[in-house]
Design a protein around this motif. Structure first.
Motif, PDB file in Angstrom:
ATOM      1  N   TRP A 195      73.107  37.490  66.976  1.00  0.00           N
ATOM      2  CA  TRP A 195      74.100  38.367  66.611  1.00  0.00           C
ATOM      3  C   TRP A 195      75.422  37.593  66.317  1.00  0.00           C
ATOM      4  O   TRP A 195      75.859  36.386  66.582  1.00  0.00           O
ATOM      5  CB  TRP A 195      74.319  39.444  67.822  1.00  0.00           C
ATOM      6  CG  TRP A 195      74.734  38.753  69.143  1.00  0.00           C
ATOM      7  CD1 TRP A 195      75.726  38.396  69.446  1.00  0.00           C
ATOM      8  CD2 TRP A 195      73.522  38.704  70.249  1.00  0.00           C
ATOM      9  NE1 TRP A 195      75.644  37.869  70.995  1.00  0.00           N
ATOM     10  CE2 TRP A 195      74.256  38.102  71.372  1.00  0.00           C
ATOM     11  CE3 TRP A 195      72.237  38.787  70.247  1.00  0.00           C
ATOM     12  CZ2 TRP A 195      73.612  37.830  72.488  1.00  0.00           C
ATOM     13  CZ3 TRP A 195      71.521  38.336  71.328  1.00  0.00           C
ATOM     14  CH2 TRP A 195      72.127  37.790  72.523  1.00  0.00           C
ATOM     15  N   GLU A 245      81.988  41.613  59.815  1.00  0.00           N
ATOM     16  CA  GLU A 245      81.124  40.406  59.913  1.00  0.00           C
ATOM     17  C   GLU A 245      80.209  40.515  60.962  1.00  0.00           C
ATOM     18  O   GLU A 245      79.523  39.675  61.249  1.00  0.00           O
ATOM     19  CB  GLU A 245      81.880  39.040  59.778  1.00  0.00           C
ATOM     20  CG  GLU A 245      82.741  38.860  58.415  1.00  0.00           C
ATOM     21  CD  GLU A 245      83.370  37.580  58.625  1.00  0.00           C
ATOM     22  OE1 GLU A 245      83.507  36.772  59.496  1.00  0.00           O
ATOM     23  OE2 GLU A 245      83.881  36.792  57.432  1.00  0.00           O
ATOM     24  N   LYS A 278      76.972  41.552  63.071  1.00  0.00           N
ATOM     25  CA  LYS A 278      75.681  41.394  62.707  1.00  0.00           C
ATOM     26  C   LYS A 278      74.713  41.254  63.871  1.00  0.00           C
ATOM     27  O   LYS A 278      75.100  40.818  64.941  1.00  0.00           O
ATOM     28  CB  LYS A 278      75.365  39.977  61.893  1.00  0.00           C
ATOM     29  CG  LYS A 278      74.033  39.720  61.563  1.00  0.00           C
ATOM     30  CD  LYS A 278      73.928  38.586  60.779  1.00  0.00           C
ATOM     31  CE  LYS A 278      74.234  37.253  62.080  1.00  0.00           C
ATOM     32  NZ  LYS A 278      73.567  35.927  61.516  1.00  0.00           N
ATOM     33  N   GLU A 330      70.376  40.957  64.050  1.00  0.00           N
ATOM     34  CA  GLU A 330      69.055  40.903  63.411  1.00  0.00           C
ATOM     35  C   GLU A 330      68.038  40.287  64.199  1.00  0.00           C
ATOM     36  O   GLU A 330      68.184  39.534  65.282  1.00  0.00           O
ATOM     37  CB  GLU A 330      69.346  40.087  62.319  1.00  0.00           C
ATOM     38  CG  GLU A 330      69.539  38.490  62.686  1.00  0.00           C
ATOM     39  CD  GLU A 330      69.745  37.488  61.406  1.00  0.00           C
ATOM     40  OE1 GLU A 330      70.234  37.897  60.561  1.00  0.00           O
ATOM     41  OE2 GLU A 330      69.189  36.253  61.454  1.00  0.00           O
ATOM     42  N   PHE A 344      67.612  44.030  60.151  1.00  0.00           N
ATOM     43  CA  PHE A 344      68.945  44.005  60.474  1.00  0.00           C
ATOM     44  C   PHE A 344      69.064  45.432  61.042  1.00  0.00           C
ATOM     45  O   PHE A 344      68.676  46.377  61.049  1.00  0.00           O
ATOM     46  CB  PHE A 344      69.685  44.140  59.431  1.00  0.00           C
ATOM     47  CG  PHE A 344      69.880  42.879  58.530  1.00  0.00           C
ATOM     48  CD1 PHE A 344      70.549  41.785  59.280  1.00  0.00           C
ATOM     49  CD2 PHE A 344      69.339  42.757  57.393  1.00  0.00           C
ATOM     50  CE1 PHE A 344      70.498  40.512  58.416  1.00  0.00           C
ATOM     51  CE2 PHE A 344      69.249  41.656  56.620  1.00  0.00           C
ATOM     52  CZ  PHE A 344      69.736  40.468  57.239  1.00  0.00           C
ATOM     53  N   LEU A 358      74.778  45.232  60.043  1.00  0.00           N
ATOM     54  CA  LEU A 358      75.312  44.383  59.045  1.00  0.00           C
ATOM     55  C   LEU A 358      76.594  44.802  58.444  1.00  0.00           C
ATOM     56  O   LEU A 358      76.556  45.934  57.775  1.00  0.00           O
ATOM     57  CB  LEU A 358      74.344  44.048  57.935  1.00  0.00           C
ATOM     58  CG  LEU A 358      74.232  43.016  57.082  1.00  0.00           C
ATOM     59  CD1 LEU A 358      74.124  41.463  58.064  1.00  0.00           C
ATOM     60  CD2 LEU A 358      73.042  42.863  56.217  1.00  0.00           C
ATOM     61  N   LEU A 371      78.998  41.619  54.482  1.00  0.00           N
ATOM     62  CA  LEU A 371      77.513  40.822  54.253  1.00  0.00           C
ATOM     63  C   LEU A 371      76.714  41.700  53.621  1.00  0.00           C
ATOM     64  O   LEU A 371      75.640  41.631  53.070  1.00  0.00           O
ATOM     65  CB  LEU A 371      76.957  40.666  55.587  1.00  0.00           C
ATOM     66  CG  LEU A 371      77.769  39.905  56.715  1.00  0.00           C
ATOM     67  CD1 LEU A 371      76.996  39.916  58.121  1.00  0.00           C
ATOM     68  CD2 LEU A 371      78.112  38.389  56.233  1.00  0.00           C
ATOM     69  N   THR A 372      77.236  42.802  52.977  1.00  0.00           N
ATOM     70  CA  THR A 372      76.519  43.849  52.226  1.00  0.00           C
ATOM     71  C   THR A 372      77.310  44.236  51.029  1.00  0.00           C
ATOM     72  O   THR A 372      78.542  43.704  50.834  1.00  0.00           O
ATOM     73  CB  THR A 372      76.311  45.188  53.033  1.00  0.00           C
ATOM     74  OG1 THR A 372      77.448  45.746  53.250  1.00  0.00           O
ATOM     75  CG2 THR A 372      75.526  44.855  54.408  1.00  0.00           C
TER      76      THR A 372
END
Length: 349
Positions: free
Chosen positions: A29, A73, A75, A77, A169, A172, A176-177
């Protein structure tokens, strides 16, 4: 490997970033206010869906309290990396759009949400294939299936490096998308991994995400999950990581010898041939070289790894030098001085 989440060599729980609980599946993360807890959990008959199919374990993530909300930013995953040669030699013509692989997995979230994931080729120019789970019903197991075609731009080397990745994910951020298309291959862009994602999971304190039954296979339709005996699954995992865990005042079954009065060496034979020359790490637990007439204490973290064999993926020697009190020429063994001390070797991708 370990798609049923049965092997957990490092332990059944962790709150460490970029770590493994269930072997081969790494959780990481960024931007969190409170860390995520990872667990290997046992399924019961109330886990309708995977339980009837024979699954008895799952990987569970429990989200922390992300009090500052969803950062651009941020995250979270779960990532799985595949050796390139296992894809190259699988029988999938990955350069053909009429040749397919099938991805399937069971997933459950405590919040009703659509999640995104992707598969990615790594060699050459990296290519990205994003997908979605579809809207999940809260606290309900759902089987997700994706049929993925090849693409002429994909490169897969026939080697033991990282060649292909699966990433799921849970969060996100928008840096980042982007507006990328689902279910199609495109050059990988770290700022355009998937379409914009729902943030409900990330902004819900103690939200949970569970995963099991992960299978990737050649063909345009998934088959039933291919279970293997635990002993075989463990061997597959040990190609990438294995740990020797100790019990206080007990021998570790590792032979050693005093090469000199201040130089003791221990011979390690890996349980299987590892993917590559592994790194070594030891806890701060005290160890002892025990021989017939002498012994000497030291810490596992002070041991140095020596590749004494021609093929460094089969075994190694661990060496301790310094303020030892041993007799040169004596043979002995490694002995633990505390419970749960460990020696670990990793060649993870």
């Amino acid at each position: 490997i370990n798609g049923a989440m049965n092997a957990a060599q490092r332990g059944t729980t962790s709150s460490t970033n970029s770590s493994y609980v269930c072997d081969r599946f790494r959780t990481s993360w960024a931007g969190s206010d409170e860390v995520t807890t990872q667990e290997q959990v046992a399924l019961t008959s109330s886990d309708t869906g995977p339980w009837e199919k024979g699954f008895r374990n799952a990987l569970k993530l429990t989200n922390g309290n992300q009090s500052s909300g969803a950062g651009v930013e941020d995250k979270l995953e779960i990532r799985y990396r595949i050796e390139a040669q296992d894809i190259a030699c699988s029988g999938w013509d990955y350069t053909s759009s009429s040749s397919y692989i099938s991805l399937s997995f069971w997933v459950k979230s405590s919040v009703a949400q659509n999640f995104h994931g992707l598969v990615k080729s790594v060699d050459g120019t990296a290519y990205n294939y994003p997908f979605e789970t579809g809207s999940l019903t809260a606290d309900t197991w759902t089987k997700v299936t994706k049929i993925i075609p090849g693409n002429a731009n994909i490169t897969i080397n026939n080697d033991n490096g990282n060649g292909f990745e699966l990433i799921l994910f849970q969060m996100l951020g928008t840096d980042l998308t982007s507006t990328v298309s689902l279910n199609t291959w495109a050059p990988y862009n770290a700022a355009s991994r998937t379409p914009d994602s729902t943030t409900t999971f990330w902004t819900t304190n103690d939200a949970t995400f569970m995963l099991t039954g992960v299978q990737l296979e050649v063909g345009n339709g998934p088959t039933e999950f291919c279970f293997v005996p635990y002993s075989e699954e463990l061997k597959r995992c040990q190609r990438y990581y294995f740990r020797i865990t100790g019990k206080n005042s007990q021998g570790a079954g590792i032979p050693g010898y005093a090469r000199d009065s201040d130089d003791v060496r221990f011979l390690i034979q890996y349980p299987v041939q590892m993917r590559s020359d592994p790194s070594y790490d030891g806890s701060s637990t005290s160890l002892r070289f025990r021989a017939k007439d002498t012994s000497s204490n030291f810490n596992a973290s002070d041991l140095a790894k020596i590749n004494a064999q021609t093929n460094a993926i089969d075994g190694c020697t661990l060496q301790e030098t310094g303020s030892l009190s041993i007799t040169a020429g004596q043979a002995g063994e490694l002995e633990w001085q505390a419970d749960n001390g460990y020696l670990e070797f990793s060649s993870e991708l």
